[in-house]
Motif scaffolding. Structure first.
Motif, mmCIF file in Angstrom:
data_model
loop_
_atom_site.group_PDB
_atom_site.id
_atom_site.type_symbol
_atom_site.label_atom_id
_atom_site.label_comp_id
_atom_site.label_asym_id
_atom_site.label_seq_id
_atom_site.Cartn_x
_atom_site.Cartn_y
_atom_site.Cartn_z
ATOM 1 N N LEU A 70 2.071 -14.338 13.395
ATOM 2 C CA LEU A 70 0.820 -15.093 13.458
ATOM 3 C C LEU A 70 0.372 -15.645 12.109
ATOM 4 C CD1 LEU A 70 -1.153 -12.791 15.908
ATOM 5 C CD2 LEU A 70 -0.352 -15.118 16.375
ATOM 6 N N VAL A 71 0.671 -14.947 11.028
ATOM 7 C CA VAL A 71 0.184 -15.377 9.717
ATOM 8 C C VAL A 71 1.179 -16.250 8.955
ATOM 9 C CG1 VAL A 71 -1.272 -13.318 9.556
ATOM 10 C CG2 VAL A 71 0.942 -13.346 8.400
ATOM 11 N N GLU A 72 2.417 -16.352 9.426
ATOM 12 C CA GLU A 72 3.458 -17.103 8.702
ATOM 13 C C GLU A 72 3.003 -18.532 8.396
ATOM 14 O OE1 GLU A 72 6.827 -18.020 6.690
ATOM 15 O OE2 GLU A 72 6.270 -16.026 7.371
ATOM 16 N N GLY A 73 3.009 -18.857 7.092
ATOM 17 C CA GLY A 73 2.660 -20.210 6.638
ATOM 18 C C GLY A 73 1.176 -20.512 6.586
ATOM 19 N N LYS A 74 0.338 -19.546 6.924
ATOM 20 C CA LYS A 74 -1.111 -19.755 6.941
ATOM 21 C C LYS A 74 -1.704 -19.468 5.559
ATOM 22 C CE LYS A 74 -1.646 -20.377 11.492
ATOM 23 N NZ LYS A 74 -0.352 -20.225 12.076
ATOM 24 N N PRO A 75 -2.844 -20.096 5.252
ATOM 25 C CA PRO A 75 -3.515 -19.824 3.974
ATOM 26 C C PRO A 75 -3.941 -18.361 3.870
ATOM 27 C CG PRO A 75 -4.408 -21.800 5.012
ATOM 28 C CD PRO A 75 -3.520 -21.133 6.028
ATOM 29 N N ALA A 76 -3.561 -17.720 2.791
ATOM 30 C CA ALA A 76 -3.824 -16.297 2.605
ATOM 31 C C ALA A 76 -5.313 -15.969 2.647
ATOM 32 C CB ALA A 76 -3.199 -15.822 1.290
ATOM 33 N N ALA A 77 -6.145 -16.747 1.996
ATOM 34 C CA ALA A 77 -7.584 -16.460 1.964
ATOM 35 C C ALA A 77 -8.176 -16.507 3.374
ATOM 36 C CB ALA A 77 -8.303 -17.447 1.052
ATOM 37 N N GLU A 78 -7.730 -17.451 4.180
ATOM 38 C CA GLU A 78 -8.208 -17.566 5.567
ATOM 39 C C GLU A 78 -7.796 -16.330 6.372
ATOM 40 O OE1 GLU A 78 -6.831 -20.216 9.341
ATOM 41 O OE2 GLU A 78 -7.251 -21.315 7.483
ATOM 42 N N ILE A 79 -6.571 -15.876 6.187
ATOM 43 C CA ILE A 79 -6.084 -14.692 6.891
ATOM 44 C C ILE A 79 -6.871 -13.459 6.459
ATOM 45 C CG2 ILE A 79 -4.090 -13.152 7.184
ATOM 46 C CD1 ILE A 79 -4.006 -15.894 8.730
ATOM 47 N N ALA A 80 -7.125 -13.311 5.175
ATOM 48 C CA ALA A 80 -7.905 -12.162 4.680
ATOM 49 C C ALA A 80 -9.300 -12.160 5.293
ATOM 50 C CB ALA A 80 -7.978 -12.186 3.158
ATOM 51 N N ASP A 81 -9.935 -13.318 5.381
ATOM 52 C CA ASP A 81 -11.274 -13.407 5.968
ATOM 53 C C ASP A 81 -11.273 -12.991 7.440
ATOM 54 O OD1 ASP A 81 -12.363 -14.285 3.582
ATOM 55 O OD2 ASP A 81 -12.371 -16.403 4.162
ATOM 56 N N ILE A 82 -10.234 -13.341 8.168
ATOM 57 C CA ILE A 82 -10.140 -12.994 9.588
ATOM 58 C C ILE A 82 -9.908 -11.491 9.769
ATOM 59 C CG2 ILE A 82 -8.701 -13.245 11.666
ATOM 60 C CD1 ILE A 82 -8.223 -16.183 10.732
ATOM 61 N N LEU A 83 -9.032 -10.901 8.967
ATOM 62 C CA LEU A 83 -8.610 -9.512 9.169
ATOM 63 C C LEU A 83 -9.480 -8.471 8.480
ATOM 64 C CD1 LEU A 83 -4.747 -9.953 8.859
ATOM 65 C CD2 LEU A 83 -6.152 -9.903 10.933
ATOM 66 N N ARG A 84 -10.242 -8.895 7.478
ATOM 67 C CA ARG A 84 -11.056 -7.952 6.701
ATOM 68 C C ARG A 84 -12.044 -7.222 7.606
ATOM 69 N NH1 ARG A 84 -12.866 -11.435 3.512
ATOM 70 N NH2 ARG A 84 -11.207 -11.291 1.971
ATOM 71 N N GLY A 85 -12.070 -5.887 7.485
ATOM 72 C CA GLY A 85 -13.019 -5.076 8.246
ATOM 73 C C GLY A 85 -12.506 -4.609 9.594
ATOM 74 N N ASN A 86 -11.320 -5.043 10.011
ATOM 75 C CA ASN A 86 -10.755 -4.577 11.278
ATOM 76 C C ASN A 86 -10.532 -3.067 11.195
ATOM 77 O OD1 ASN A 86 -9.538 -5.393 13.897
ATOM 78 N ND2 ASN A 86 -7.765 -4.366 12.993
ATOM 79 N N ASP A 87 -10.948 -2.338 12.228
ATOM 80 C CA ASP A 87 -10.882 -0.877 12.209
ATOM 81 C C ASP A 87 -9.875 -0.362 13.229
ATOM 82 O OD1 ASP A 87 -12.009 1.745 11.349
ATOM 83 O OD2 ASP A 87 -12.546 1.856 13.468
ATOM 84 N N CYS A 88 -9.171 0.721 12.893
ATOM 85 C CA CYS A 88 -8.233 1.379 13.791
ATOM 86 C C CYS A 88 -8.628 2.845 13.926
ATOM 87 C CB CYS A 88 -6.808 1.262 13.247
ATOM 88 S SG CYS A 88 -5.561 2.083 14.264
ATOM 89 N N GLN A 89 -8.952 3.264 15.124
ATOM 90 C CA GLN A 89 -9.260 4.656 15.437
ATOM 91 C C GLN A 89 -10.337 5.255 14.530
ATOM 92 O OE1 GLN A 89 -5.511 6.757 15.579
ATOM 93 N NE2 GLN A 89 -4.850 5.635 17.390
ATOM 94 N N ASN A 90 -11.380 4.505 14.278
ATOM 95 C CA ASN A 90 -12.516 4.965 13.465
ATOM 96 C C ASN A 90 -12.115 5.450 12.082
ATOM 97 O OD1 ASN A 90 -14.514 4.424 15.443
ATOM 98 N ND2 ASN A 90 -13.835 6.256 16.551
ATOM 99 N N ARG A 91 -11.083 4.851 11.512
ATOM 100 C CA ARG A 91 -10.636 5.218 10.160
ATOM 101 C C ARG A 91 -11.409 4.459 9.088
ATOM 102 N NH1 ARG A 91 -4.152 4.942 11.270
ATOM 103 N NH2 ARG A 91 -4.050 6.856 12.477
ATOM 104 N N GLY A 92 -12.124 3.421 9.485
ATOM 105 C CA GLY A 92 -12.805 2.575 8.518
ATOM 106 C C GLY A 92 -11.885 1.516 7.938
ATOM 107 N N THR A 93 -10.655 1.478 8.407
ATOM 108 C CA THR A 93 -9.679 0.487 7.968
ATOM 109 C C THR A 93 -8.590 0.390 9.032
ATOM 110 O OG1 THR A 93 -8.337 -0.260 6.088
ATOM 111 C CG2 THR A 93 -8.228 2.090 6.633
#
Length: 108
Positions: A70-93
């Motif tokens: 999904l991220v191949e060739g995409k602008p890194a800053a845009e990808i970071a903005d989309i993914l930042r804060g995503n949580d897995c199993q209440n780990r906080g990250t």
């Protein structure tokens, strides 16, 4: 140039005379994530800070391969903005959030 990585892309709007771009300046990033199942994140950034060749070591294999596609060739800053804060199993990250942190560090 770091290694022998070359990225080639072209504009397919005019196939008779395609605009060909050869990208030879790729920076390789290796990041050690914290608080998640994956143990390492590797990716390349081209001269326009677009992500290429994202790979995770360990973690949820299918999901992490999908993120790479999904991220191949995409602008890194845009990808970071989309993914930042995503949580897995209440780990906080999550592995996605850790990618955002890796990108933020690489772009700083």
């Amino acid at each position: 140039m770091d290694g022998n990585k070359i990225h080639v892309s072209f504009n397919s709007e005019n196939l008779a005379y395609p605009e060909i771009k050869v990208e030879t300046e790729m920076r390789h990033i290796t990041f050690t994530p914290q608080g998640v199942c994956s143990q390492q994140i590797d990716f390349d950034l081209d001269s326009e800070d677009r992500i290429h060749n994202l790979k995770y070591i360990r973690g949820c294999n299918g999901n992490l391969k999908a993120i790479g596609k999904l991220v191949e060739g995409k602008p890194a800053a845009e990808i970071a903005d989309i993914l930042r804060g995503n949580d897995c199993q209440n780990r906080g990250t999550s592995c996605a959030d850790q990618l955002a942190k890796a990108i933020d560090r690489a772009l700083a």
